[in-house]
Design a protein around this motif. Structure first.
Motif, short mmCIF file in Angstrom:
data_model
loop_
_atom_site.label_atom_id
_atom_site.label_comp_id
_atom_site.label_asym_id
_atom_site.label_seq_id
_atom_site.Cartn_x
_atom_site.Cartn_y
_atom_site.Cartn_z
N TYR A 1 0.81 -1.22 0.00
CA TYR A 1 0.00 0.00 0.00
C TYR A 1 0.85 1.26 0.00
O TYR A 1 0.51 2.23 -0.69
CB TYR A 1 -0.93 -0.01 1.21
CG TYR A 1 -2.01 1.06 1.14
CD1 TYR A 1 -3.03 0.98 0.19
CD2 TYR A 1 -2.00 2.15 2.01
CE1 TYR A 1 -4.02 1.95 0.12
CE2 TYR A 1 -2.99 3.13 1.95
CZ TYR A 1 -3.99 3.02 1.01
OH TYR A 1 -4.96 3.99 0.93
N GLY B 1 -6.58 4.77 -4.81
CA GLY B 1 -7.75 5.18 -4.06
C GLY B 1 -8.30 4.09 -3.14
O GLY B 1 -7.60 3.14 -2.78
N HIS B 2 -9.57 4.24 -2.75
CA HIS B 2 -10.15 3.26 -1.83
C HIS B 2 -10.30 1.89 -2.50
O HIS B 2 -10.28 0.86 -1.82
CB HIS B 2 -11.51 3.75 -1.31
CG HIS B 2 -12.59 3.79 -2.32
ND1 HIS B 2 -12.79 4.87 -3.16
CD2 HIS B 2 -13.55 2.88 -2.65
CE1 HIS B 2 -13.82 4.62 -3.95
NE2 HIS B 2 -14.29 3.43 -3.67
N GLU B 3 -10.40 1.87 -3.85
CA GLU B 3 -10.42 0.58 -4.55
C GLU B 3 -9.09 -0.14 -4.35
O GLU B 3 -9.05 -1.36 -4.15
CB GLU B 3 -10.69 0.76 -6.03
CG GLU B 3 -12.08 1.27 -6.37
CD GLU B 3 -12.12 2.79 -6.49
OE1 GLU B 3 -13.14 3.30 -6.99
OE2 GLU B 3 -11.14 3.44 -6.08
N PHE C 1 -7.09 0.17 -1.79
CA PHE C 1 -7.04 -0.31 -0.40
C PHE C 1 -7.74 -1.65 -0.28
O PHE C 1 -7.20 -2.61 0.27
CB PHE C 1 -7.70 0.72 0.52
CG PHE C 1 -7.83 0.27 1.95
CD1 PHE C 1 -6.79 0.43 2.84
CD2 PHE C 1 -9.01 -0.32 2.40
CE1 PHE C 1 -6.89 0.00 4.15
CE2 PHE C 1 -9.13 -0.75 3.71
CZ PHE C 1 -8.06 -0.59 4.59
#
Length: 290
Positions: A266, A275-277, A279
């Motif tokens: 990460y 982005g959050h995808e 993560f």
């Protein structure tokens, strides 16, 4: 010289080298049509076949596969590796391309594999006809251009870059591109390792890398698909532990190894840029215990 197969099939070409595309499926009506369309130019006009081993779909998966000309076999679910090996065993082509039902060949990969197969056909023709060695060497060089390696009798397979699309977003970072997968191999040289999850293809022989194109992996178009996958894989992972018998897991295996793997992917491999995808995708990846 570069070989090229257009979207429409080339009729009348000598078929000394054929391809079997093998796919396993279960309720994949949203994906399998796209997958089959992407490989049809490689197998039409007698150049090969498509084999689908379905594990009892209750949607239109089988109907769609048959519409696209696939040979469909409905079998009881035996696990990922066993199911894929069952499909491979049914293949009659000289070469095998193993795909998941949510993958497709992009245009460059379709052309690259088409060029490689046509080059192998041409090389086979020259060798069987007793052509001059310089002519054979030129044909061999054409094939080698597409696969980035010298070929000989031990050439057995190709690694293919995979582009993972998670919730529709390309995972460019975190070490997940180009994400090479060994999917193209000579019939009789490869089988999937018998594991409940995260099955791996093992090939006996030398392998190269396709020069152009990628597999497009359409993973989890919706959040509900993601949750269902996590539940299924966690259950299968538990089954693996039970099958192996009593094991000793240290704190480093349960806590620190997954944490360190996440931090590495990460932060150090820039997964946060997705982005959050990114993560969620990194959280979803398996951690190999000892």
């Amino acid at each position: 010289m570069l070989f090229f197969i257009p979207q429409s099939c080339v009729a009348g070409y000598s078929l000394h080298v054929t391809l079997s595309v093998v796919i396993i499926s279960h309720n994949e009506e949203a994906n399998i049509g796209r997958t089959l369309e992407s490989v049809k130019p490689l197998v039409c006009d007698g150049k090969g076949e498509i084999i689908v081993v379905d594990s009892g779909s209750t949607d239109r998966t089988v109907e769609i596969a048959e519409f696209h000309g696939a040979k469909v076999f409905v079998e009881k679910w035996k696990g990922y590796a066993a199911q894929k090996n069952s499909a491979i065993e049914k293949a009659i082509g000289d070469w095998v391309l193993s795909l998941d039902a949510d993958e497709e060949l992009d245009q460059k990969l379709r052309q690259s594999l088409g060029d490689t197969l046509q080059g192998l056909r041409h090389l086979s023709e020259l060798e069987s006809s007793g052509a001059h060695m310089l002519t054979i060497d030129d044909a061999r060089a054409d094939v080698e251009y597409h696969i980035s390696m010298k070929i000989d009798k031990d050439f057995a397979g190709l690694w293919i870059p995979r582009r993972n699309e998670f919730f529709g977003r390309w995972m460019k970072h975190g070490g997940f591109w180009p994400d090479p997968k060994l999917r193209f191999f000579r019939k009789g040289t490869g089988l999937f390792e018998a594991r409940a999850v995260h099955e791996t293809l093992k090939v006996n022989g030398k392998t190269g890398h396709i020069r152009y194109g990628a597999l497009l992996h359409h993973s989890y178009p919706t959040f509900s698909d993601y949750i269902a996958h996590m539940n299924r894989y966690s259950s299968l992972g538990a089954e693996m532990v039970v099958t192996k018998g009593k094991q000793r897991f240290l704190v480093v295996d349960i806590v620190f190894r997954p944490l360190l793997t996440f931090i590495y992917n990460y932060f150090f491999r820039l997964g946060f840029l997705d982005g959050h995808e990114g993560f969620l995708f990194i959280v979803d990846q398996p951690v190999k215990f000892r």
